[in-house]
Design an enzyme around this catalytic site. Structure first.
Site, PDB file in Angstrom:
ATOM      1  N   ASP A   1      -2.010 -18.573   2.441  1.00 52.48           N
ATOM      2  CA  ASP A   1      -2.936 -19.439   1.694  1.00 52.48           C
ATOM      3  C   ASP A   1      -3.539 -20.487   2.623  1.00 52.48           C
ATOM      4  OD1 ASP A   1      -0.338 -20.466   1.872  1.00 52.48           O
ATOM      5  OD2 ASP A   1      -0.297 -21.258  -0.175  1.00 52.48           O
TER       6      ASP A   1
ATOM      7  N   TYR B   1       0.806  -1.217   0.000  1.00 54.36           N
ATOM      8  CA  TYR B   1       0.000   0.000   0.000  1.00 54.36           C
ATOM      9  C   TYR B   1       0.841   1.270   0.000  1.00 54.36           C
ATOM     10  CZ  TYR B   1      -4.444  -2.407   0.774  1.00 54.36           C
ATOM     11  OH  TYR B   1      -5.566  -3.176   0.617  1.00 54.36           O
TER      12      TYR B   1
ATOM     13  N   ASP C   1      -5.816  -6.958   4.486  1.00 58.71           N
ATOM     14  CA  ASP C   1      -6.994  -6.480   3.754  1.00 58.71           C
ATOM     15  C   ASP C   1      -7.828  -7.665   3.281  1.00 58.71           C
ATOM     16  OD1 ASP C   1      -8.722  -4.728   2.260  1.00 58.71           O
ATOM     17  OD2 ASP C   1      -7.654  -5.394   0.465  1.00 58.71           O
TER      18      ASP C   1
ATOM     19  N   LYS D   1       3.854 -15.112   3.962  1.00 57.82           N
ATOM     20  CA  LYS D   1       4.107 -16.059   2.868  1.00 57.82           C
ATOM     21  C   LYS D   1       5.615 -16.169   2.768  1.00 57.82           C
ATOM     22  CE  LYS D   1       2.870 -18.482  -0.821  1.00 57.82           C
ATOM     23  NZ  LYS D   1       2.069 -19.740  -0.792  1.00 57.82           N
TER      24      LYS D   1
ATOM     25  N   ASP E   1     -11.726  -9.442   4.872  1.00 59.13           N
ATOM     26  CA  ASP E   1     -12.994  -9.664   4.154  1.00 59.13           C
ATOM     27  C   ASP E   1     -13.447 -11.107   4.370  1.00 59.13           C
ATOM     28  OD1 ASP E   1     -13.021  -7.048   3.147  1.00 59.13           O
ATOM     29  OD2 ASP E   1     -13.604  -7.704   1.138  1.00 59.13           O
TER      30      ASP E   1
END
Ligand code: IPM
Ligand code: MN
Length: 326
Positions: free
Chosen positions: A204, A121, A228, A171, A232
């Protein structure tokens, strides 16, 4: 003394849900003065204003900011998001994005601590030869030891007030530079918190666990982009995005923190009076809690969980929640 709160209803369903949030905060008995700011995609369309520095300076003197949602389909993607929302997060150094997920019926109760000022970002990158067959675009992820460490420390402190379990999500098997910085920082800070049990999930795999066994989580800490996306998903598995609240925090309190629902402006349902205002109401409860009004905050959270508030319509939900508080 009344708190001074800056209000940005914004676009789409933003103003509708914020109106219910304000109604509920008022019903909780906490007194506050509001200053309204007409900002967002609609305002940009009218006169080109996004977020002037004078407004930003005014905000520094407020106790908190309460935001609905910004962005309209008419405005090019990123213009309002970067120029208003991210500018606000970065300029006010709201480096923690705290997002709670609770679904009592399924024993889900965890918090995501999302680093809120760096990562993908940050705005690093650019493009060359745009529009030609040889176009190049890069968008890097910025991770500083300082930025990672303060987010990780916040998450450990939070875990200490809860079930004392903290999971780092990243990750590291592919993002070997940024992942290495996050993992080392996490492990070093962990030594200062011997009472907190730690875990690590690749992002993941975390998506699978979010769907299959979200009960395993207490506190999660992760970078801006993973945070982010995961939040959700967190909303989707814990009652829907209509319940997902968030706090953009300046933990040092050198300026106002900002409170907003996780959902966006939802232009497809704007103006119909059908948006669920609970995410905004619960974000208002996070604001009350951060201002020190923890009793009022707890009452609002309890009211939102009351089955009698499962009614149809934005205003009806706000009225019912407010009714339980008065
Ligand atoms: C959020 C939103 C924002 C983000 C957008 C609107 C820039 O999706 O708060 O999660 O990506 O942070
Ligand atoms: Mn998001």
């Amino acid at each position: 003394m009344a708190y001074r709160i800056g209000i940005v209803g914004g676009d789409g369903i933003g103003p509708e849900v914020i109106a219910e949030g304000l109604k509920v905060i008022k019903a909780s008995g906490v007194t506050f003065d509001t200053v309204e700011y007409d900002l967002g995609g609609d305002r940009y369309g009218r006169d080109g204003t996004v977020l002037p520095d004078e407004i930003l300076d005014e905000w520094r003197g407020l106790d908190a900011l309460y935001l609905g949602a910004v962005g309209t389909p008419e405005v090019p993607p990123g213009l309002i998001e970067r120029g208003l929302l991210l500018k606000m997060r970065f300029a006010l150094d709201l480096y923690i994005n705290l997002r709670p997920f609770v679904l009592a019926a399924e024993e889900i109760d965890f918090r995501v601590v999302r680093e809120n000022t760096e990562g993908s970002y940050a705005g690093e990158g650019g493009s060359l030869r745009r529009g030609t067959p040889h176009e190049i675009a890069t968008q890097g992820s910025v991770n500083t030891r300082y930025g990672v460490e303060r987010a990780v420390r916040f998450a450990f402190d939070l875990a200490m007030t809860r079930r004392r379990h903290l999971t780092l999500v990243h990750k590291t098997n592919v993002l070997t530079f940024s992942g290495d910085l996050w993992e080392r920082t996490f492990n070093e800070v962990a030594r200062d918190y011997p009472d907190v049990a730690t875990a690590y999930n690749h992002v993941d795999a975390a998506c699978i666990y979010f769907v299959q066994s979200p009960q395993q989580y207490d506190v999660i800490v992760t970078d801006n982009l993973f945070g982010d996306i995961l939040t959700d998903l967190g909303g989707a598995v814990s009652g829907g995005i209509g319940l997902a609240s968030s706090a953009n925090l300046n933990p040092e309190r050198t300026g106002p923190s900002m409170f907003e629902p996780v959902h966006g402006s939802a232009p497809d349902i704007a103006g119909q009076g059908i948006a669920n205002p609970k995410a905004a109401i619960l974000s208002g409860a996070m604001m009350l809690d951060f201002l020190g009004e923890s009793n009022a905050a707890a009452r609002v959270v309890a009211a939102c969980a009351d089955p009698s508030t499962d009614v149809e319509g934005t205003v009806a939900i706000g009225d019912t929640v407010a009714g339980l508080l008065t």
